[in-house]
Scaffold this motif. Sequence first.
Motif, short mmCIF file in Angstrom:
data_model
loop_
_atom_site.label_atom_id
_atom_site.label_comp_id
_atom_site.label_asym_id
_atom_site.label_seq_id
_atom_site.Cartn_x
_atom_site.Cartn_y
_atom_site.Cartn_z
N PHE A 54 30.93 21.93 48.70
CA PHE A 54 31.13 23.33 49.12
C PHE A 54 32.62 23.64 49.31
CE2 PHE A 54 27.15 25.64 50.64
CZ PHE A 54 26.32 24.93 49.80
N SER A 55 33.35 22.68 49.84
CA SER A 55 34.79 22.89 50.05
C SER A 55 35.51 22.99 48.70
CB SER A 55 35.39 21.74 50.86
OG SER A 55 34.71 21.63 52.08
N LEU A 56 35.05 22.20 47.73
CA LEU A 56 35.65 22.27 46.39
C LEU A 56 35.40 23.64 45.77
CD1 LEU A 56 34.69 18.74 44.96
CD2 LEU A 56 36.97 19.51 45.58
N MET A 57 34.20 24.15 45.97
CA MET A 57 33.89 25.49 45.44
C MET A 57 34.76 26.54 46.12
SD MET A 57 29.77 25.28 45.19
CE MET A 57 29.54 27.00 44.89
N TRP A 58 34.89 26.37 47.43
CA TRP A 58 35.76 27.30 48.19
C TRP A 58 37.19 27.23 47.64
CZ3 TRP A 58 40.10 25.93 50.94
CH2 TRP A 58 40.71 26.95 51.68
N ALA A 59 37.68 26.04 47.41
CA ALA A 59 39.05 25.87 46.93
C ALA A 59 39.25 26.56 45.58
CB ALA A 59 39.38 24.37 46.80
N PHE A 60 38.27 26.42 44.70
CA PHE A 60 38.38 27.03 43.38
C PHE A 60 38.50 28.55 43.51
CE2 PHE A 60 36.61 28.92 39.53
CZ PHE A 60 37.30 28.24 38.55
N PHE A 61 37.60 29.14 44.27
CA PHE A 61 37.60 30.60 44.36
C PHE A 61 38.78 31.13 45.21
CE2 PHE A 61 33.13 29.70 43.28
CZ PHE A 61 33.17 30.27 42.01
N ALA A 62 39.19 30.35 46.19
CA ALA A 62 40.37 30.76 46.98
C ALA A 62 41.60 30.79 46.07
CB ALA A 62 40.58 29.78 48.14
N ALA A 63 41.71 29.79 45.18
CA ALA A 63 42.84 29.75 44.25
C ALA A 63 42.78 30.91 43.27
CB ALA A 63 42.84 28.42 43.50
N VAL A 64 41.57 31.21 42.80
CA VAL A 64 41.41 32.36 41.89
C VAL A 64 41.84 33.65 42.60
CG1 VAL A 64 39.72 33.77 40.63
CG2 VAL A 64 39.58 31.29 40.50
N LEU A 65 41.40 33.77 43.85
CA LEU A 65 41.72 35.00 44.63
C LEU A 65 43.22 35.22 44.76
CD1 LEU A 65 39.28 35.27 47.66
CD2 LEU A 65 39.52 36.84 45.76
N LEU A 66 43.97 34.14 44.92
CA LEU A 66 45.42 34.27 45.10
C LEU A 66 46.10 34.86 43.87
CD1 LEU A 66 46.69 31.12 47.04
CD2 LEU A 66 45.90 33.30 47.91
N THR A 67 45.43 34.77 42.73
CA THR A 67 46.04 35.31 41.50
C THR A 67 45.68 36.78 41.28
OG1 THR A 67 44.17 34.68 40.11
CG2 THR A 67 45.92 33.04 40.36
N THR A 68 44.77 37.30 42.11
CA THR A 68 44.34 38.69 41.90
C THR A 68 45.42 39.67 42.36
OG1 THR A 68 43.25 38.73 44.04
CG2 THR A 68 41.89 38.13 42.15
N ARG A 69 45.32 40.89 41.87
CA ARG A 69 46.36 41.89 42.13
C ARG A 69 46.56 42.14 43.63
NH1 ARG A 69 47.28 47.21 38.71
NH2 ARG A 69 48.52 45.71 37.56
N ASP A 70 45.43 42.22 44.37
CA ASP A 70 45.51 42.49 45.83
C ASP A 70 46.44 41.48 46.51
OD1 ASP A 70 43.80 44.52 45.51
OD2 ASP A 70 42.04 43.53 46.42
N TYR A 71 46.25 40.25 46.15
CA TYR A 71 47.04 39.19 46.79
C TYR A 71 48.46 39.17 46.25
CZ TYR A 71 43.16 37.26 49.44
OH TYR A 71 42.14 37.09 50.36
N ARG A 72 48.61 39.43 44.95
CA ARG A 72 49.96 39.41 44.37
C ARG A 72 50.81 40.55 44.95
NH1 ARG A 72 49.81 40.11 38.58
NH2 ARG A 72 47.62 40.67 38.79
N ASP A 73 50.16 41.68 45.22
CA ASP A 73 50.90 42.83 45.76
C ASP A 73 51.49 42.54 47.13
OD1 ASP A 73 50.46 44.21 43.48
OD2 ASP A 73 48.84 45.48 44.29
N MET A 74 50.84 41.64 47.85
CA MET A 74 51.34 41.30 49.20
C MET A 74 52.72 40.65 49.12
SD MET A 74 48.00 39.84 51.11
CE MET A 74 46.40 40.64 50.95
N ASP A 75 53.03 40.05 47.98
CA ASP A 75 54.32 39.38 47.81
C ASP A 75 55.48 40.37 47.81
OD1 ASP A 75 53.15 36.98 47.73
OD2 ASP A 75 53.18 36.77 45.55
N PHE A 76 55.20 41.63 47.52
CA PHE A 76 56.30 42.61 47.44
C PHE A 76 56.91 42.92 48.80
CE2 PHE A 76 54.03 43.61 43.41
CZ PHE A 76 55.07 43.25 42.57
N VAL A 77 56.21 42.45 49.85
CA VAL A 77 56.77 42.62 51.20
C VAL A 77 58.10 41.86 51.27
CG1 VAL A 77 56.34 42.18 53.64
CG2 VAL A 77 54.46 42.86 52.14
N PHE A 78 58.17 40.77 50.53
CA PHE A 78 59.37 39.94 50.53
C PHE A 78 60.19 40.14 49.27
CE2 PHE A 78 57.23 37.61 53.78
CZ PHE A 78 58.27 37.19 54.58
N ILE A 79 61.47 39.95 49.43
CA ILE A 79 62.29 39.98 48.22
C ILE A 79 62.17 38.61 47.58
CG2 ILE A 79 64.65 40.23 47.32
CD1 ILE A 79 65.11 41.85 50.03
#
Lengths: 251, 263
Positions: A72-97
């Motif tokens: 279950f943790s491996l499945m969580w890790a896979f989808f958590a990693a996928v989520l980090l590549t999504t636009r919602d998460y990438r947009d959060m990076d713009f807070v920082f230079i």
Amino acid sequence: MTVSSTKNSLLETVKKQYMFKLRLYINLFISLIVVQVIAILFSSGGVGSHGTSTGNINFFEKTFSSDIIIVFSLMWAFFAAVLLTTRDYRDMDFVFIGNRVSSNISNMVFLATASLVAGFTAVLGGVLPRVILYYSLGPHHILSDNYFLSLGDLSLAVLATFLYLILICALGYFCGMLVQLSKAFVVIIPALFFGTLITASAREEAHLVDYVFNFFVEESSLSLFLVKVIFTAAVLFGSSLLMSNRLEVRK
Amino acid sequence: MIGFQIVNILIILIFIGLFILFIKHAGQYIQTRVRLSWLLGAYLAVLIISFLLLNIIPQEEILARDRVGEEELEIAARAERDFYSALEEGWLDQLEGVYKLGSWDFELEEEEEWLLIRNGDETHLPFTVIIDREGDPGRIQAHYYVTRTIFRQVDVTPELEPPHVSFEGNRLIVEESEWQEFEVASFQREFVVRQFSPGKPGVQEQVQPGERVTSVEGARIHSTTGDVSVFGEQALYLKVPEDIQVGHSGFPGQVRFMEDLPR
């Protein structure tokens, strides 16, 4: 001097972004807890059982392990990693230079941290049912093999789980990045995966997924396994980084 | 076949979809980050405490009970193999690994000429009745013998119970004791670690003491996952007076008379 200051600046940015993400993505850890608690509940009934009888006595043996929690943790890790590549998460990076490189590296460091936490909690999650069984079933009904977990056993299990998690995170990040590159991969990746499984099982022969799986699972040397995981994760993360740059150019 | 796989894949995809939705939205209902941190901290604390508790559990309580040694396994296996010949040939007292779980002594009325041994249950009794006509006059003596029962190298002989034996009129009634459940919990190392254990994955649990113990020729040793089980024999041994007629009911093929046995 310029190269050095650029490196320092990149490191600083990565560090800031990493610290920021640790706080911001705490909800991912909450989902990890829920996933693991569900897995602990599934595991608490045992992962296998067999019984037999002689005379007027029924023998019943239940086998317990942390395997479900780790899966279950491996499945969580896979989808958590996928989520980090999504636009919602990438947009959060713009807070920082920063740039794509710093953002990706901080994501990878975050995933490594998350893998360490998940590995640690997944292995310890298997300890909880042991303690509960001791008090519920009684010590006379517990087979001692693998029951106790020394600090050495714990460290080895955490390290091995951590390595598997890193590998799955790298794969998830890579798949996520492919999907960001083209939405067609949302269909292509599962189709390829399940298609290979179906055709190979219909022919009853080993298939690519088997070979890849066995490449890691059948490795009996920890140091070789470590090298395999580091190399594969580096290739997957590196490819993701390149794809991410291409993504930036396209936009 | 393919249709079945497609249904499986659809189920997996639905499960994956729910999983992603869950991971994406988990935590959003917990408003403050402080609460999230507390939750995470509490979870870690519970896990760490459970690890500490595991390490303060007295190991001898668990270790003392299980793992019957190879020598004892051999004795149990030999006893199981030779039990009936020892009983029928009269050298049971010389056979190591035999236990008497129950004894009964009944007085017979002087005028009694016959005795009926009756199964008080409707079910098949899991032991043989051996009748020896060399008993004392006016008395019926019953002894219930067992050999050791070892399940997964755990000696469960102390858990075994003798049958209920009673004497009413000229009927010796034998009833089975209550069915007992013996549950054990076994543990596997995590699959991520099993591959680093010596030998092939999973072989760690397949040490084969059974193979060495099979040196006891003819013994029935059950080895499923590497741990050995020896299921003991049981018999009710009756000593009755020589001059009494003995009949039995409810023991199909389970009653043997000593005088009928080849010597």
